[in-house]
Structure formats: structure tokens, C-alpha cells
Design a protein around this motif. Sequence first.
Motif, mmCIF file in Angstrom:
data_model
loop_
_atom_site.group_PDB
_atom_site.id
_atom_site.type_symbol
_atom_site.label_atom_id
_atom_site.label_comp_id
_atom_site.label_asym_id
_atom_site.label_seq_id
_atom_site.Cartn_x
_atom_site.Cartn_y
_atom_site.Cartn_z
ATOM 1 N N ASN A 246 -16.073 30.322 30.096
ATOM 2 C CA ASN A 246 -16.290 31.043 28.963
ATOM 3 C C ASN A 246 -15.713 32.310 29.033
ATOM 4 O OD1 ASN A 246 -18.279 29.120 27.811
ATOM 5 N ND2 ASN A 246 -19.654 29.863 29.563
ATOM 6 N N ASN A 247 -14.514 32.479 29.776
ATOM 7 C CA ASN A 247 -13.826 33.766 29.494
ATOM 8 C C ASN A 247 -12.875 33.659 28.431
ATOM 9 O OD1 ASN A 247 -11.541 35.550 30.068
ATOM 10 N ND2 ASN A 247 -12.061 35.794 32.269
ATOM 11 N N PRO A 248 -13.180 34.635 27.374
ATOM 12 C CA PRO A 248 -12.513 34.602 26.037
ATOM 13 C C PRO A 248 -10.995 34.970 26.143
ATOM 14 C CG PRO A 248 -13.867 36.169 25.954
ATOM 15 C CD PRO A 248 -14.150 35.394 27.269
ATOM 16 N N GLY A 249 -10.506 35.554 27.215
ATOM 17 C CA GLY A 249 -9.235 36.081 27.416
ATOM 18 C C GLY A 249 -9.142 37.546 27.747
ATOM 19 N N GLY A 250 -8.302 38.482 26.857
ATOM 20 C CA GLY A 250 -8.192 39.838 27.054
ATOM 21 C C GLY A 250 -6.806 40.266 26.810
ATOM 22 N N LEU A 251 -6.555 41.310 27.715
ATOM 23 C CA LEU A 251 -5.352 42.061 27.736
ATOM 24 C C LEU A 251 -4.057 41.323 28.642
ATOM 25 C CD1 LEU A 251 -7.007 45.658 28.267
ATOM 26 C CD2 LEU A 251 -6.222 44.546 26.137
ATOM 27 N N LEU A 252 -3.014 41.362 28.091
ATOM 28 C CA LEU A 252 -2.001 40.430 28.786
ATOM 29 C C LEU A 252 -1.622 41.389 29.947
ATOM 30 C CD1 LEU A 252 0.286 38.308 28.844
ATOM 31 C CD2 LEU A 252 1.663 39.830 27.557
ATOM 32 N N ASP A 253 -1.341 42.539 30.014
ATOM 33 C CA ASP A 253 -0.982 43.355 31.112
ATOM 34 C C ASP A 253 -1.987 43.150 32.204
ATOM 35 O OD1 ASP A 253 -2.663 44.848 29.902
ATOM 36 O OD2 ASP A 253 -1.669 46.777 30.287
ATOM 37 N N GLU A 254 -3.106 43.184 32.051
ATOM 38 C CA GLU A 254 -4.328 42.834 32.841
ATOM 39 C C GLU A 254 -4.298 41.654 33.448
ATOM 40 O OE1 GLU A 254 -5.849 46.000 33.186
ATOM 41 O OE2 GLU A 254 -6.864 45.446 35.077
ATOM 42 N N VAL A 255 -4.163 40.644 32.888
ATOM 43 C CA VAL A 255 -4.092 39.266 33.325
ATOM 44 C C VAL A 255 -2.835 39.096 34.457
ATOM 45 C CG1 VAL A 255 -3.089 37.848 31.689
ATOM 46 C CG2 VAL A 255 -4.300 36.702 33.254
ATOM 47 N N VAL A 256 -1.698 39.658 33.906
ATOM 48 C CA VAL A 256 -0.513 39.532 34.783
ATOM 49 C C VAL A 256 -0.705 40.349 36.042
ATOM 50 C CG1 VAL A 256 2.055 40.234 34.850
ATOM 51 C CG2 VAL A 256 1.175 39.349 32.829
ATOM 52 N N SER A 257 -1.363 41.448 35.927
ATOM 53 C CA SER A 257 -1.391 42.100 37.162
ATOM 54 C C SER A 257 -2.492 41.574 38.218
ATOM 55 C CB SER A 257 -1.925 43.515 36.880
ATOM 56 O OG SER A 257 -3.201 43.814 36.375
ATOM 57 N N SER A 258 -3.495 40.681 37.538
ATOM 58 C CA SER A 258 -4.547 39.933 38.349
ATOM 59 C C SER A 258 -3.814 38.863 39.003
ATOM 60 C CB SER A 258 -5.663 39.663 37.228
ATOM 61 O OG SER A 258 -6.425 40.493 37.081
ATOM 62 N N VAL A 259 -2.992 38.106 38.210
ATOM 63 C CA VAL A 259 -2.042 36.926 38.793
ATOM 64 C C VAL A 259 -1.361 37.735 39.988
ATOM 65 C CG1 VAL A 259 -0.398 35.455 38.534
ATOM 66 C CG2 VAL A 259 -2.194 35.379 36.880
ATOM 67 N N ASN A 260 -0.714 38.853 39.787
ATOM 68 C CA ASN A 260 -0.077 39.669 40.855
ATOM 69 C C ASN A 260 -0.690 39.639 42.260
ATOM 70 O OD1 ASN A 260 2.467 42.192 40.649
ATOM 71 N ND2 ASN A 260 2.155 40.793 42.437
ATOM 72 N N LEU A 261 -1.935 39.587 42.138
ATOM 73 C CA LEU A 261 -2.714 39.548 43.432
ATOM 74 C C LEU A 261 -2.368 38.272 44.381
ATOM 75 C CD1 LEU A 261 -6.252 41.009 42.287
ATOM 76 C CD2 LEU A 261 -4.348 42.392 43.465
ATOM 77 N N PHE A 262 -2.017 37.302 43.733
ATOM 78 C CA PHE A 262 -2.025 36.036 44.193
ATOM 79 C C PHE A 262 -0.386 35.731 44.411
ATOM 80 C CE2 PHE A 262 -6.157 36.336 42.095
ATOM 81 C CZ PHE A 262 -6.636 35.552 43.143
ATOM 82 N N VAL A 263 0.352 36.063 43.339
ATOM 83 C CA VAL A 263 1.776 35.903 43.639
ATOM 84 C C VAL A 263 2.689 36.803 43.688
ATOM 85 C CG1 VAL A 263 3.475 34.803 41.865
ATOM 86 C CG2 VAL A 263 1.199 34.081 41.744
ATOM 87 N N ASP A 264 3.457 36.552 44.640
ATOM 88 C CA ASP A 264 4.621 37.828 44.985
ATOM 89 C C ASP A 264 5.356 38.296 43.891
ATOM 90 O OD1 ASP A 264 5.174 39.472 47.107
ATOM 91 O OD2 ASP A 264 5.717 37.784 48.413
ATOM 92 N N LYS A 265 6.061 39.197 44.219
ATOM 93 C CA LYS A 265 6.953 40.139 43.473
ATOM 94 C C LYS A 265 8.186 39.345 42.710
ATOM 95 C CE LYS A 265 9.373 44.717 43.362
ATOM 96 N NZ LYS A 265 9.872 45.684 44.066
ATOM 97 N N ASN A 266 8.459 39.710 41.298
ATOM 98 C CA ASN A 266 9.358 38.969 40.594
ATOM 99 C C ASN A 266 9.453 37.651 40.506
ATOM 100 O OD1 ASN A 266 10.700 41.562 40.471
ATOM 101 N ND2 ASN A 266 11.675 41.225 42.585
ATOM 102 N N LYS A 267 7.998 37.041 40.176
ATOM 103 C CA LYS A 267 7.813 35.794 39.837
ATOM 104 C C LYS A 267 7.147 35.684 38.549
ATOM 105 C CE LYS A 267 8.526 33.917 43.872
ATOM 106 N NZ LYS A 267 9.577 32.993 44.140
ATOM 107 N N PRO A 268 7.678 34.759 37.704
ATOM 108 C CA PRO A 268 7.166 34.564 36.110
ATOM 109 C C PRO A 268 5.691 34.418 36.036
ATOM 110 C CG PRO A 268 8.775 32.836 36.659
ATOM 111 C CD PRO A 268 8.684 33.682 37.757
#
Length: 475
Positions: A246-268
Motif C-alpha cells: 500500500n505504498n502509493p509512491g512519491g518522489l523520484l529522487d528520494e526512491v533513487v537515493s533509497s535504492v542507492n543504499l543497496f546498489v553501488d555507484k553509477n548503476k541505473p
Amino acid sequence: MKKFNNKYPKQVTMPLYKLLLLIFVTVLLTSVVTFASYKFGLNFGNDQQKSLNKIEEAYKQIDGDYYKDVDDQKLTEGAINGMIKSLDDPYSEYISSKDTTSYNEEISGDFVGIGAEMEVHDKYVRITSPMKDSPAEKAGIQPLDVITKVDNESIKDKSLKEIVNKVRGKKGTTVKLTIKRDNREPFDVKIKRDKIHLTSVNYSKKEDTAVISISKFQGKTTDELEDALKKAKKDQVNHVVLDLRNNPGGLLDEVVSSVNLFVDKNKPVIYLETKGDKPQAVETEHKKMPGLDKMNFSVLVNKGSASASEIFAGALQDYKIADVLGTTTFGKGIGQVHKEFKDSSILKYTNMRWLTPNKSYIHKKGIKPNKEIKAPEYEEIEIINPHKTYQLNDKSKEIKSIKIGLKALGYNINNKNESFDQNLETAVKSFQTDNKLQSNGIFTDKTTKKFIDLLRKKIQKEDLQLDHAIKYVHQ
């Protein structure tokens, strides 16, 4: 009565000096527009220019010739809303300047108020829970407190939105609430409003599994998620379930930085595809958070997981960082941008579609889980209207929901069809007797409200879908 004859145009006269001034202004404006078009590339095709001329002509006609005075701002906003409506896109909208504050509060998670969650209850509202360390908690507000007045004005029969708007206000100002608690006489509580931040990440632990719930991707979500992951590391858990149901989404830059916690630098993280352009990668900018490789991650989703939460789930699935568990997500693979006008109003419109790191396009398809784990049937029943009456020999889809809900609450139901039969009537009477309600076998009003309340508490207490997800990660 005087009638206008549209056959002949009305004559308009003006002094010569006004006519010359008008010609001068027209020539000047034409020159400015021509120069701007040449200088800044604001070139309109013939069809576009004709459409703009038509809009301008309609505006002038209504503004100058309508039989009553018109509000220019309303005309403008009406035209914009009309254009938005013609797109037939539920995600595009125009937000007027008076609504931008609440809109910005919603996407940032910050607002000014007293910090208490409310719900409608018996024509008033009651507190479901004051937030920790909030002005409401410090003032002694308790769960189940009923608010009857705001600043001495009765709120009976008002909508929750109206009441929330009255309670909120400017930082440092005071609001007076009249409270009814248990059998006591109503009393007043004065609360000073302050800035409140709604956290979007919640951490809990079940046995040796950490459960990190992300309600939406708003401002500070990444910081909150990082803090939750640090707690998981400190607790030395081996398994982490990231709950995005039930997470409706939100801000693109915020989800990208959240994924960055798990995925290394310069990955799409995703690929964005705008009109006429090839997909462009949105990549991570920093090194991933250290120490996460020792943990096993799973992402729990359902049909209410949409947009940014699908970006998050899709990225972790594609990079094989986490298994996706639950049911297929909503399927919102398009994104919106915001154009803010000088009066602070906002035009929000769809300008892109996005693809996962493996270039999967999920719009109207959703993300399929690696392992399907369904929620109990009673969690997805139809909403029952307390103002409607259901009784013997009635037939509707809501009646099927009543049967499913009563069975989940432990009552004897021998079928799940849409007919209000004698078996259901007997079960309703038993339910009413157990809850000290009038035992007449008719499902309405207080019976419905009690039914909804008990089901809600059961869902909160017994999260069977999460339990099954935790069991799966231990296999």
C-alpha cells in the motif's frame, strides 16, 4: 424584453487617441512576441497557433460579453482544468495556489499542526493516536479522546478534511479543543501548533527478522531507511523484510537515493523515456551502504504498491538483491513533473514512462513477485456503508463481504454468496448479542461500525501475509 440580434455586429466607438494607443501597444506586443520566438525558440506551428488564438478569442468573448461579471482567475483555472481533463490521465492535475500548501506538505511529510491522527466517530472525530513527542501528546491528548469543538465552534457532522484544516494553522499559534473523554464532563485543552514530520519508515523486529515498513517515498525517507538498516545491523539480524504494501509512491529522487543504499555507484535505477527521446538512465550517485551484504533481503508488495515503490521493488529484483514477495503490484510505469507558476499554483502532468534496470516496462502490468503470497480474503472485502441496511432476502456484493468478515471473526457462515439468507441472519444476531447491540439480525449503523472496528483491529494484530513472508525467507 429587449432581444439581441446576432445577425448584426454591435458597434464599438472610442476616442481617436485611444485608438492610436491601442495600435501602438498591439504593434509593440507583436514585436516582442516575434523577437522572443526568434531569440528563445518559442515557435508554434500553424495548428498550435490557431488553437491558442481560439482560446484567447473565447476568453475575450466571455470576459467582455458574458451577462454577468466574471472572475478572470476562475476563467483561467477553468481553462487549465479543461485541458487537463481532456488528457484523460488520472495522474495529471492542476493544483491551485490555495491548495499548494497542503499538497507540498503531503509530498514532504512536514506540516504545522498538533501531531495527532484522527478518524470520524459518531458525527464528531476522535483521536486514534497522538504522535510521539508531539504537541498533542505533551498536552495530554489520549487515544479515543473525542473532539466536539475547535476554538469553541462545534464540529458536529463536518468532514474530516474541514476539521483537520481547522486544527492546523501557523506555527506558534494556539488551538483550543473541547474534549470528551469516557464519562467525564467535556473539557478544553489548549495546544500550541508546531512543525510535525510524518515519518515514512517504521522499524520492528519479529524473532530474528527485521521488518522495515516504508509507507511512501517523501522527503527524508532515505535518511529514515538508512537509520532503520543501522538498527537491523545493530540487532545482528540475518533477514530483512522491506514492507512496501500500500505504498502509493512519491518522489523520484528520494526512491533513487533509497535504492542507492543497496546498489553501488553509477548503476541505473530506472530508464526514463520522454516524448521522442530514447530511454535515459537515472543512475546512483554514491557508494552503497556498507555491511548489507551479510543480510538476506525480501520486498513485500501488493496491488496497492505503486509508482516509486514499484521502482524500488523492480530495482532490487533486477539486481537480485531481494526476492519480491506478495502479489502483483499496481502497475504505474509513468512519471509526472511539476510546473510551478508565479502565483504558486502547480501544473502536474505526465511527461515520461519508465523502465526497470532490465528495461522492463511495467505500466498497467505491475511487477510480478518471485513468490506469490496472498493476503487473507477478509483484508480485501468491499467497504460496507454504515448508512445502508442489509437484511433477510437482500442480495449484493457487500453481503458477500459481510459473510467473509463474520467468518473471519469466528461466526458460523456456511457459504460466501451474495444472498442475505437465514444462516447470515442467525450469525448477525449472534454478533449483535456478543457486542451488546440490538439483536434484530439487520446489518446497519452500529452493527456495521462495530464490524468494521473489530475487523480493523484483527488486521492490525494478525498480519498473516507478513507472517507467511517471514516464514518464506527462513526456508
